[in-house]
Design a protein around this motif. Structure first.
Motif, PDB file in Angstrom:
ATOM      1  N   ALA A 167      -9.879 -19.348  38.759  1.00  0.00           N
ATOM      2  CA  ALA A 167      -9.511 -20.517  37.947  1.00  0.00           C
ATOM      3  C   ALA A 167      -8.355 -20.170  37.001  1.00  0.00           C
ATOM      4  O   ALA A 167      -7.426 -20.965  36.830  1.00  0.00           O
ATOM      5  N   SER A 168      -8.386 -18.995  36.404  1.00  0.00           N
ATOM      6  CA  SER A 168      -7.307 -18.576  35.499  1.00  0.00           C
ATOM      7  C   SER A 168      -5.992 -18.406  36.247  1.00  0.00           C
ATOM      8  O   SER A 168      -4.937 -18.875  35.792  1.00  0.00           O
ATOM      9  N   LYS A 169      -6.053 -17.747  37.397  1.00  0.00           N
ATOM     10  CA  LYS A 169      -4.840 -17.534  38.186  1.00  0.00           C
ATOM     11  C   LYS A 169      -4.289 -18.867  38.688  1.00  0.00           C
ATOM     12  O   LYS A 169      -3.065 -19.054  38.718  1.00  0.00           O
ATOM     13  N   ASP A 193      -0.252 -23.034  38.518  1.00  0.00           N
ATOM     14  CA  ASP A 193       0.080 -24.462  38.391  1.00  0.00           C
ATOM     15  C   ASP A 193       1.141 -24.698  37.325  1.00  0.00           C
ATOM     16  O   ASP A 193       1.927 -25.643  37.426  1.00  0.00           O
ATOM     17  N   LEU A 194       1.165 -23.836  36.316  1.00  0.00           N
ATOM     18  CA  LEU A 194       2.161 -23.955  35.245  1.00  0.00           C
ATOM     19  C   LEU A 194       3.470 -23.252  35.603  1.00  0.00           C
ATOM     20  O   LEU A 194       4.409 -23.243  34.809  1.00  0.00           O
ATOM     21  N   GLY A 195       3.519 -22.654  36.797  1.00  0.00           N
ATOM     22  CA  GLY A 195       4.732 -21.982  37.254  1.00  0.00           C
ATOM     23  C   GLY A 195       4.959 -20.620  36.635  1.00  0.00           C
ATOM     24  O   GLY A 195       6.078 -20.106  36.658  1.00  0.00           O
ATOM     25  N   ALA A 196       3.927 -20.027  36.090  1.00  0.00           N
ATOM     26  CA  ALA A 196       4.067 -18.728  35.418  1.00  0.00           C
ATOM     27  C   ALA A 196       4.195 -17.591  36.425  1.00  0.00           C
ATOM     28  O   ALA A 196       3.562 -17.600  37.479  1.00  0.00           O
ATOM     29  N   LYS A 197       5.016 -16.615  36.069  1.00  0.00           N
ATOM     30  CA  LYS A 197       5.076 -15.348  36.792  1.00  0.00           C
ATOM     31  C   LYS A 197       4.135 -14.422  36.038  1.00  0.00           C
ATOM     32  O   LYS A 197       4.279 -14.253  34.822  1.00  0.00           O
ATOM     33  N   PHE A 198       3.184 -13.870  36.740  1.00  0.00           N
ATOM     34  CA  PHE A 198       2.218 -13.001  36.068  1.00  0.00           C
ATOM     35  C   PHE A 198       1.832 -11.839  36.956  1.00  0.00           C
ATOM     36  O   PHE A 198       1.895 -11.924  38.174  1.00  0.00           O
ATOM     37  N   TYR A 199       1.446 -10.757  36.301  1.00  0.00           N
ATOM     38  CA  TYR A 199       1.007  -9.553  36.997  1.00  0.00           C
ATOM     39  C   TYR A 199      -0.513  -9.615  37.098  1.00  0.00           C
ATOM     40  O   TYR A 199      -1.194  -9.849  36.108  1.00  0.00           O
ATOM     41  N   VAL A 200      -1.019  -9.415  38.312  1.00  0.00           N
ATOM     42  CA  VAL A 200      -2.469  -9.410  38.539  1.00  0.00           C
ATOM     43  C   VAL A 200      -2.871  -8.051  39.076  1.00  0.00           C
ATOM     44  O   VAL A 200      -2.229  -7.516  39.969  1.00  0.00           O
ATOM     45  N   ILE A 201      -3.934  -7.522  38.528  1.00  0.00           N
ATOM     46  CA  ILE A 201      -4.537  -6.326  39.104  1.00  0.00           C
ATOM     47  C   ILE A 201      -5.989  -6.659  39.424  1.00  0.00           C
ATOM     48  O   ILE A 201      -6.745  -7.091  38.559  1.00  0.00           O
ATOM     49  N   GLU A 202      -6.317  -6.570  40.709  1.00  0.00           N
ATOM     50  CA  GLU A 202      -7.680  -6.831  41.176  1.00  0.00           C
ATOM     51  C   GLU A 202      -8.466  -5.533  41.036  1.00  0.00           C
ATOM     52  O   GLU A 202      -8.320  -4.616  41.835  1.00  0.00           O
ATOM     53  N   MET A 203      -9.264  -5.454  40.005  1.00  0.00           N
ATOM     54  CA  MET A 203      -9.902  -4.184  39.652  1.00  0.00           C
ATOM     55  C   MET A 203     -10.977  -3.743  40.638  1.00  0.00           C
ATOM     56  O   MET A 203     -11.369  -2.580  40.624  1.00  0.00           O
ATOM     57  N   ASP A 204     -11.425  -4.636  41.503  1.00  0.00           N
ATOM     58  CA  ASP A 204     -12.397  -4.225  42.514  1.00  0.00           C
ATOM     59  C   ASP A 204     -11.701  -3.657  43.752  1.00  0.00           C
ATOM     60  O   ASP A 204     -12.371  -3.210  44.675  1.00  0.00           O
ATOM     61  N   GLN A 205     -10.363  -3.644  43.749  1.00  0.00           N
ATOM     62  CA  GLN A 205      -9.642  -3.190  44.931  1.00  0.00           C
ATOM     63  C   GLN A 205      -8.649  -2.067  44.633  1.00  0.00           C
ATOM     64  O   GLN A 205      -7.898  -1.673  45.503  1.00  0.00           O
ATOM     65  N   GLY A 213      -8.928 -23.158  27.120  1.00  0.00           N
ATOM     66  CA  GLY A 213      -8.915 -23.770  25.790  1.00  0.00           C
ATOM     67  C   GLY A 213      -7.524 -23.823  25.172  1.00  0.00           C
ATOM     68  O   GLY A 213      -7.281 -24.587  24.245  1.00  0.00           O
ATOM     69  N   LYS A 214      -6.618 -23.001  25.678  1.00  0.00           N
ATOM     70  CA  LYS A 214      -5.232 -22.982  25.185  1.00  0.00           C
ATOM     71  C   LYS A 214      -4.297 -23.747  26.118  1.00  0.00           C
ATOM     72  O   LYS A 214      -3.076 -23.601  26.026  1.00  0.00           O
ATOM     73  N   LYS A 215      -4.858 -24.579  26.985  1.00  0.00           N
ATOM     74  CA  LYS A 215      -4.059 -25.264  28.000  1.00  0.00           C
ATOM     75  C   LYS A 215      -2.856 -25.991  27.403  1.00  0.00           C
ATOM     76  O   LYS A 215      -1.750 -25.925  27.954  1.00  0.00           O
ATOM     77  N   SER A 216      -3.037 -26.649  26.263  1.00  0.00           N
ATOM     78  CA  SER A 216      -1.928 -27.405  25.663  1.00  0.00           C
ATOM     79  C   SER A 216      -0.862 -26.468  25.078  1.00  0.00           C
ATOM     80  O   SER A 216       0.310 -26.837  24.999  1.00  0.00           O
ATOM     81  N   GLU A 217      -1.247 -25.268  24.683  1.00  0.00           N
ATOM     82  CA  GLU A 217      -0.302 -24.297  24.114  1.00  0.00           C
ATOM     83  C   GLU A 217       0.376 -23.439  25.173  1.00  0.00           C
ATOM     84  O   GLU A 217       1.405 -22.809  24.893  1.00  0.00           O
ATOM     85  N   LEU A 218      -0.193 -23.386  26.376  1.00  0.00           N
ATOM     86  CA  LEU A 218       0.289 -22.454  27.385  1.00  0.00           C
ATOM     87  C   LEU A 218       1.756 -22.641  27.767  1.00  0.00           C
ATOM     88  O   LEU A 218       2.473 -21.647  27.889  1.00  0.00           O
ATOM     89  N   PRO A 219       2.245 -23.872  27.949  1.00  0.00           N
ATOM     90  CA  PRO A 219       3.667 -23.978  28.307  1.00  0.00           C
ATOM     91  C   PRO A 219       4.579 -23.285  27.283  1.00  0.00           C
ATOM     92  O   PRO A 219       5.496 -22.543  27.660  1.00  0.00           O
ATOM     93  N   LYS A 224       6.657 -19.806  27.971  1.00  0.00           N
ATOM     94  CA  LYS A 224       8.115 -19.853  27.808  1.00  0.00           C
ATOM     95  C   LYS A 224       8.566 -18.761  26.840  1.00  0.00           C
ATOM     96  O   LYS A 224       9.535 -18.045  27.102  1.00  0.00           O
ATOM     97  N   GLU A 225       7.855 -18.631  25.708  1.00  0.00           N
ATOM     98  CA  GLU A 225       8.198 -17.596  24.729  1.00  0.00           C
ATOM     99  C   GLU A 225       8.063 -16.201  25.327  1.00  0.00           C
ATOM    100  O   GLU A 225       8.813 -15.283  24.973  1.00  0.00           O
ATOM    101  N   ALA A 226       7.122 -16.026  26.248  1.00  0.00           N
ATOM    102  CA  ALA A 226       6.901 -14.732  26.893  1.00  0.00           C
ATOM    103  C   ALA A 226       7.950 -14.458  27.982  1.00  0.00           C
ATOM    104  O   ALA A 226       8.057 -13.332  28.458  1.00  0.00           O
ATOM    105  N   GLY A 227       8.688 -15.496  28.369  1.00  0.00           N
ATOM    106  CA  GLY A 227       9.655 -15.350  29.455  1.00  0.00           C
ATOM    107  C   GLY A 227       9.003 -15.365  30.831  1.00  0.00           C
ATOM    108  O   GLY A 227       9.563 -14.866  31.789  1.00  0.00           O
ATOM    109  N   ALA A 228       7.820 -15.967  30.902  1.00  0.00           N
ATOM    110  CA  ALA A 228       7.074 -15.995  32.151  1.00  0.00           C
ATOM    111  C   ALA A 228       7.319 -17.263  32.957  1.00  0.00           C
ATOM    112  O   ALA A 228       6.819 -17.377  34.085  1.00  0.00           O
ATOM    113  N   VAL A 229       8.056 -18.211  32.412  1.00  0.00           N
ATOM    114  CA  VAL A 229       8.411 -19.428  33.168  1.00  0.00           C
ATOM    115  C   VAL A 229       9.914 -19.648  33.076  1.00  0.00           C
ATOM    116  O   VAL A 229      10.577 -19.169  32.193  1.00  0.00           O
TER     117      VAL A 229
END
Length: 141
Positions: free
Chosen positions: A30-32, A37-49, A126-132, A136-141
């Motif tokens: 759900a988080s990913k 959906d917000l177009g974010a570039k993010f690093y994922v590490i699947e800790m079970d793999q 819970g931060k859905k409204s703040e996420l864009p 953007k501030e993080a440079g992820a979109v």
């Protein structure tokens, strides 16, 4: 600092958005999905793999039989293989422990934006409204 803690901290420090996840976790999915959906570039590490490494030293080479097999001298049989559960160690468990030291949160997903701990899925949702703005501030979109 342990190797796992250094690795976790480097992932956090080197990525605008870092998601520590497990591939089978519905909250991680759900988080990913929200970040995607917000177009974010993010690093994922699947800790079970990650990092399945030997936790025991390798077996020595099998000795070569010195006697030819015959009815009075059965062939040399090497020892049975070690239990697979004993032979592998998931480095993801060490990362999860390290994340608890870093943020106080051991559960997944464990999410960071701009090196700030966001929390888990419910915190992110819970931060859905703040996420864009945060992304953007993080440079992820």
């Amino acid at each position: 600092m342990s190797a796992a803690k250094t690795k976790a901290q480097n992932i956090i420090d080197e990525n605008a958005v870092a998601v520590f996840s497990k591939s089978y976790c519905p909250y991680c999915h759900a988080s990913k999905a929200l970040l995607s959906d917000l177009g974010a570039k993010f690093y994922v590490i699947e800790m079970d793999q990650v990092g399945m490494t030997p936790s025991l030293p390798p077996l020595p080479p099998s000795p070569i039989p010195t006697v030819s097999p015959s009815p009075s001298h059965p062939p040399f049989l090497p020892p049975p293989p070690r239990n697979k559960q004993q032979m592998i160690k998931n480095d993801g468990a060490d990362l999860q422990n390290a994340l608890e030291e870093i943020s106080g949160q051991r559960s997944v997903p464990n999410i960071y934006i701009s090196q700030q701990h966001i929390g888990g899925n419910s915190d992110l949702q819970g931060k859905k409204s703040e996420l864009p703005r945060l992304l953007k501030e993080a440079g992820a979109v």
